[in-house]
Write a protein that holds these residues in place. Structure first.
Motif, PDB file in Angstrom:
ATOM      1  N   PRO A   1       0.589  -1.291   0.229  1.00 46.76           N
ATOM      2  CA  PRO A   1      -0.042  -0.432  -0.016  1.00 46.76           C
ATOM      3  C   PRO A   1       1.017   1.211   0.108  1.00 46.76           C
ATOM      4  CG  PRO A   1      -0.774  -1.315   1.090  1.00 46.76           C
ATOM      5  CD  PRO A   1       0.495  -2.398   0.708  1.00 46.76           C
ATOM      6  N   ALA A   2       0.287   2.422  -0.780  1.00 41.31           N
ATOM      7  CA  ALA A   2       1.465   3.278  -1.021  1.00 41.31           C
ATOM      8  C   ALA A   2       0.950   4.279   0.198  1.00 41.31           C
ATOM      9  CB  ALA A   2       0.609   4.645  -1.881  1.00 41.31           C
ATOM     10  N   SER A   3       2.204   4.791   0.496  1.00 42.18           N
ATOM     11  CA  SER A   3       1.945   5.921   2.107  1.00 42.18           C
ATOM     12  C   SER A   3       3.180   6.579   1.643  1.00 42.18           C
ATOM     13  CB  SER A   3       1.957   5.000   3.135  1.00 42.18           C
ATOM     14  OG  SER A   3       4.003   4.209   3.309  1.00 42.18           O
ATOM     15  N   ASP A   4       3.699   7.882   3.251  1.00 45.88           N
ATOM     16  CA  ASP A   4       3.927   8.631   2.697  1.00 45.88           C
ATOM     17  C   ASP A   4       6.092   8.516   2.084  1.00 45.88           C
ATOM     18  OD1 ASP A   4       1.972  10.755   3.343  1.00 45.88           O
ATOM     19  OD2 ASP A   4       3.101  10.111   4.981  1.00 45.88           O
ATOM     20  N   ASP A   5       5.983   6.716   2.920  1.00 42.57           N
ATOM     21  CA  ASP A   5       7.547   6.116   3.191  1.00 42.57           C
ATOM     22  C   ASP A   5       8.008   6.437   1.280  1.00 42.57           C
ATOM     23  OD1 ASP A   5       7.859   6.834   5.142  1.00 42.57           O
ATOM     24  OD2 ASP A   5       6.939   5.145   5.717  1.00 42.57           O
ATOM     25  N   ILE A  34      -0.887   1.749  -5.373  1.00 39.17           N
ATOM     26  CA  ILE A  34       0.173   1.503  -4.349  1.00 39.17           C
ATOM     27  C   ILE A  34       0.937   1.069  -5.077  1.00 39.17           C
ATOM     28  CG2 ILE A  34       0.351  -1.324  -5.135  1.00 39.17           C
ATOM     29  CD1 ILE A  34      -2.789  -1.933  -5.867  1.00 39.17           C
ATOM     30  N   TRP A  35       1.544   0.840  -4.363  1.00 38.08           N
ATOM     31  CA  TRP A  35       3.716   1.160  -4.132  1.00 38.08           C
ATOM     32  C   TRP A  35       4.332  -0.081  -5.061  1.00 38.08           C
ATOM     33  CZ3 TRP A  35       7.243  -1.555  -2.435  1.00 38.08           C
ATOM     34  CH2 TRP A  35       9.426  -1.134  -2.708  1.00 38.08           C
ATOM     35  N   VAL A  36       4.886   0.390  -5.899  1.00 40.33           N
ATOM     36  CA  VAL A  36       4.897  -0.555  -6.827  1.00 40.33           C
ATOM     37  C   VAL A  36       6.922  -0.579  -7.598  1.00 40.33           C
ATOM     38  CG1 VAL A  36       5.174  -2.097  -9.115  1.00 40.33           C
ATOM     39  CG2 VAL A  36       2.861  -1.941  -7.754  1.00 40.33           C
ATOM     40  N   ARG A  90      13.001   0.340 -10.803  1.00 41.89           N
ATOM     41  CA  ARG A  90      12.343   1.531 -11.053  1.00 41.89           C
ATOM     42  C   ARG A  90      10.292   1.101 -10.045  1.00 41.89           C
ATOM     43  NH1 ARG A  90       7.576   2.805 -14.758  1.00 41.89           N
ATOM     44  NH2 ARG A  90       7.367   4.535 -15.253  1.00 41.89           N
ATOM     45  N   GLU A  91       9.959   2.688  -8.953  1.00 47.49           N
ATOM     46  CA  GLU A  91       9.316   2.694  -8.471  1.00 47.49           C
ATOM     47  C   GLU A  91       8.479   3.589  -8.892  1.00 47.49           C
ATOM     48  OE1 GLU A  91      10.572   3.365  -3.985  1.00 47.49           O
ATOM     49  OE2 GLU A  91      12.970   2.590  -4.601  1.00 47.49           O
ATOM     50  N   LYS A  92       7.262   3.117  -8.620  1.00 50.93           N
ATOM     51  CA  LYS A  92       5.977   4.071  -8.732  1.00 50.93           C
ATOM     52  C   LYS A  92       4.808   4.104  -7.821  1.00 50.93           C
ATOM     53  CE  LYS A  92       4.118   6.205 -13.114  1.00 50.93           C
ATOM     54  NZ  LYS A  92       3.966   6.410 -14.332  1.00 50.93           N
ATOM     55  N   VAL A  93       3.489   4.997  -8.736  1.00 51.61           N
ATOM     56  CA  VAL A  93       2.336   4.534  -7.596  1.00 51.61           C
ATOM     57  C   VAL A  93       1.474   4.164  -8.532  1.00 51.61           C
ATOM     58  CG1 VAL A  93       0.838   5.317  -5.837  1.00 51.61           C
ATOM     59  CG2 VAL A  93       3.316   5.139  -5.139  1.00 51.61           C
ATOM     60  N   PHE A  94       0.872   3.524  -8.732  1.00 51.08           N
ATOM     61  CA  PHE A  94      -0.619   3.519  -9.390  1.00 51.08           C
ATOM     62  C   PHE A  94      -1.873   3.395  -8.596  1.00 51.08           C
ATOM     63  CE2 PHE A  94       3.270   1.185 -11.766  1.00 51.08           C
ATOM     64  CZ  PHE A  94       3.494   1.621 -12.769  1.00 51.08           C
ATOM     65  N   ASP A  95      -2.540   3.660  -8.918  1.00 52.82           N
ATOM     66  CA  ASP A  95      -4.376   3.113  -8.685  1.00 52.82           C
ATOM     67  C   ASP A  95      -4.768   1.634  -8.678  1.00 52.82           C
ATOM     68  OD1 ASP A  95      -4.528   5.714  -8.104  1.00 52.82           O
ATOM     69  OD2 ASP A  95      -5.317   6.249  -9.999  1.00 52.82           O
ATOM     70  N   ALA A  96      -4.282   1.315  -9.575  1.00 54.26           N
ATOM     71  CA  ALA A  96      -4.245  -0.924  -9.283  1.00 54.26           C
ATOM     72  C   ALA A  96      -3.346  -1.231 -10.191  1.00 54.26           C
ATOM     73  CB  ALA A  96      -5.665  -0.264 -10.176  1.00 54.26           C
ATOM     74  N   VAL A  97      -3.204  -2.536 -10.098  1.00 58.57           N
ATOM     75  CA  VAL A  97      -1.993  -2.979 -10.455  1.00 58.57           C
ATOM     76  C   VAL A  97      -2.756  -4.906 -10.486  1.00 58.57           C
ATOM     77  CG1 VAL A  97      -1.003  -4.913 -10.417  1.00 58.57           C
ATOM     78  CG2 VAL A  97      -0.106  -2.297  -9.122  1.00 58.57           C
ATOM     79  N   LEU A  98      -3.355  -4.598 -12.347  1.00 52.72           N
ATOM     80  CA  LEU A  98      -3.710  -6.226 -13.147  1.00 52.72           C
ATOM     81  C   LEU A  98      -2.843  -7.246 -13.204  1.00 52.72           C
ATOM     82  CD1 LEU A  98      -6.442  -7.421 -14.479  1.00 52.72           C
ATOM     83  CD2 LEU A  98      -5.665  -6.360 -16.487  1.00 52.72           C
TER      84      LEU A  98
END
Length: 491
Positions: free
Chosen positions: A237-241, A281-283, A289-297
């Motif tokens: 889950p994406a957070s401030d970190d 969601i943080w991936v 590479r790191e990125k935040v997405f609204d959804a992961v399929l």
């Protein structure tokens, strides 16, 4: 020995329903069918039908621009997911009703229940009832799977797409098969920012190399961020970190977080549409590479639905992924038990499951032993552009015998006039010895429609000279199939 039924079918998808209907209606058998979910199965409820309707919806994204090039004055507007989803659900409800009605009209008794095999002729239902049958047909299909990584439950699978309350603003799709690529094109066409990771060197493994290369190129040109040689290693889950960063090399390093990226993260974390799906969601990818997405399929494969059905306990053999092992007549190691469709993991296509169901009825109830023909099956991939294919790829054909390759790629008239750079591909793989068409591969709008007709000729054993003798229909894209005179390569 007396049985309650001549046939008991487990699974209400296309293959199971067809077998039940024909056995009851044409062969006069006493038939029952159990389905624990919705009638119509994967194809009608959560596969081919809703997916194709979403394909149609996504293709209208380019209509306005194209129409303007042809002199029409049309107004752009956003896609209304709620309106489409309501109509889609109504259509699926209608189709399920049709399936139920067809079974009833054929005299098939139905049970809305889960079925478990207790022995070679006995079925126990979740309602507590026990039924017996001379023959049992397992047609339970398959289900999408998630990878074995931490927090995989945060992601969705293809079944979930049709139930989203709202479309995500951004999505990461994991996988490179036809399901992953189709949904990448669909969601991009509906206005979602799409990123796709695939661990292999090229998407659509197993298909013709040149054809899949053109599809990958077209997807990138349309704006899909397709990254091969890339996989997911962590998600949370994406957070401030978890701030968006790109710590990989090459093109990743050049794609540092923009102010829009950071603002988007702040918006999502403060509560937005993504909250319905549990939040952003943080991936982290294999390239760092790191990125935040609204959804992961996750579109990383499907497994057969065979768990906890009692199959192995009664002697039915299962393969490594749980697939039911059958012979050419769809019969298992237990003579009274047969299986068809995706649960056998042979050729996982709806028309194939239906053909297998028909062959089963011919063999068991009509006294006409009919093996299933899995050779030269045409198929389509509903990417943008579509791919239609039958027979051997160039690569596979070269390993078997000397071949000639006839191929052309060009900009089709309709989209070229509108100023688009789209290209299409027409390709024939020809045996040097017999002159037969070993493979036909088309990448073009409506390629699925074209390959159905070309497939008839290829299945009949048409030669290159048969194609050459056919007069072209002009002006069409498909005329190129019969006008290619000189091979581009021979090996």
């Amino acid at each position: 020995m007396s049985f309650d039924y001549d046939l008991f079918v487990i699974g209400g998808g296309s293959g199971g329903v067809r077998a039940a209907r024909v056995a009851a209606g044409d062969a006069g058998a006493k038939v029952a069918l159990a389905e624990m979910d919705r009638y119509g199965g994967t194809c009608v409820i959560r596969g081919c039908v809703p997916k194709k309707l979403m394909v149609f919806a996504s293709e209208y994204n380019e209509v306005v621009a194209d129409a303007k090039a042809y002199g029409w004055e049309l107004r752009d507007g956003p896609f209304d997911w709620q309106s489409f989803r309501t109509r889609l659900n109504s259509e699926l409800d209608r189709l399920e009703g049709v399936y139920r009605s067809l079974l009833a009209q054929s005299g098939v008794e139905t049970f809305d229940a889960r079925a478990v095999l207790k022995d070679a002729h006995t079925i126990e239902l979740s309602t507590g009832e026990t039924k017996t049958a001379k023959h049992i047909l397992v047609a339970t299909g398959g289900h999408p799977v998630r990878p074995a990584i931490a927090n995989a439950e945060l992601g969705i699978v293809s079944d979930d797409i049709f139930h989203l309350e709202s479309l995500p603003k951004s999505i990461l799709i994991i996988g490179g098969g036809y399901i992953a690529c189709e949904f990448a094109c669909i969601l991009h066409g509906l206005g979602v920012e799409v990123t796709q990771y695939y661990r292999g060197a090229q998407i659509l493994r197993g298909f013709d190399e040149e054809a899949r290369g053109l599809i990958a190129e077209s997807m990138r040109e349309r704006g899909i961020d397709l990254r091969t040689g890339t996989n997911i290693v962590e998600m949370a889950p994406a957070s401030d970190d978890h701030t968006i960063s790109n710590t990989g090399t090459g093109s990743d390093a050049a794609m540092g977080a923009s102010s829009q990226d950071i603002a988007a993260v702040a918006e999502r974390q403060s509560g937005s549409q993504s909250a319905e799906r549990g939040g952003p969601i943080w991936v982290k990818a294999t390239n760092g590479r790191e990125k935040v997405f609204d959804a992961v399929l996750f579109a990383t494969g499907r497994d057969p639905n065979t768990s906890d059905m009692g199959l192995e306990q009664i002697g039915v053999k299962l393969g490594r992924r749980g697939e039911v092992e059958v012979d050419e007549y769809s019969q298992t190691a237990v003579p009274s038990v047969f299986a068809i469709g995706d649960v056998t993991d042979r050729v996982n296509l709806t028309p194939v499951a239906i053909r297998e169901g028909m062959a089963f009825v011919e063999t068991v109830f009509k006294g006409n032993p009919t093996p299933v023909d899995h050779d030269l099956i045409p198929s389509a991939i509903f990417t943008q552009p579509e791919m239609g294919t039958i027979g051997l790829s160039e690569e596979d054909a070269r390993e078997q015998e000397p071949v000639e390759i006839y191929c052309t790629s060009f900009r089709p008239m309709q989209t070229a006039f509108a100023g688009r750079t789209d290209r299409v591909l027409m390709k024939l793989v020809v045996s040097v010895e017999t002159r037969k068409i070993l493979g036909c591969h088309i990448v073009a709008p409506n390629a699925g429609e074209m390959i159905q007709l070309a497939g008839i000729a290829v299945k009949m054993g048409a030669t290159k000279e048969d194609f050459d003798r056919t007069v072209a229909v002009h002006p069409t894209m498909s005329e190129e199939i019969v006008t290619m005179k000189t091979p581009v390569s021979t090996a």
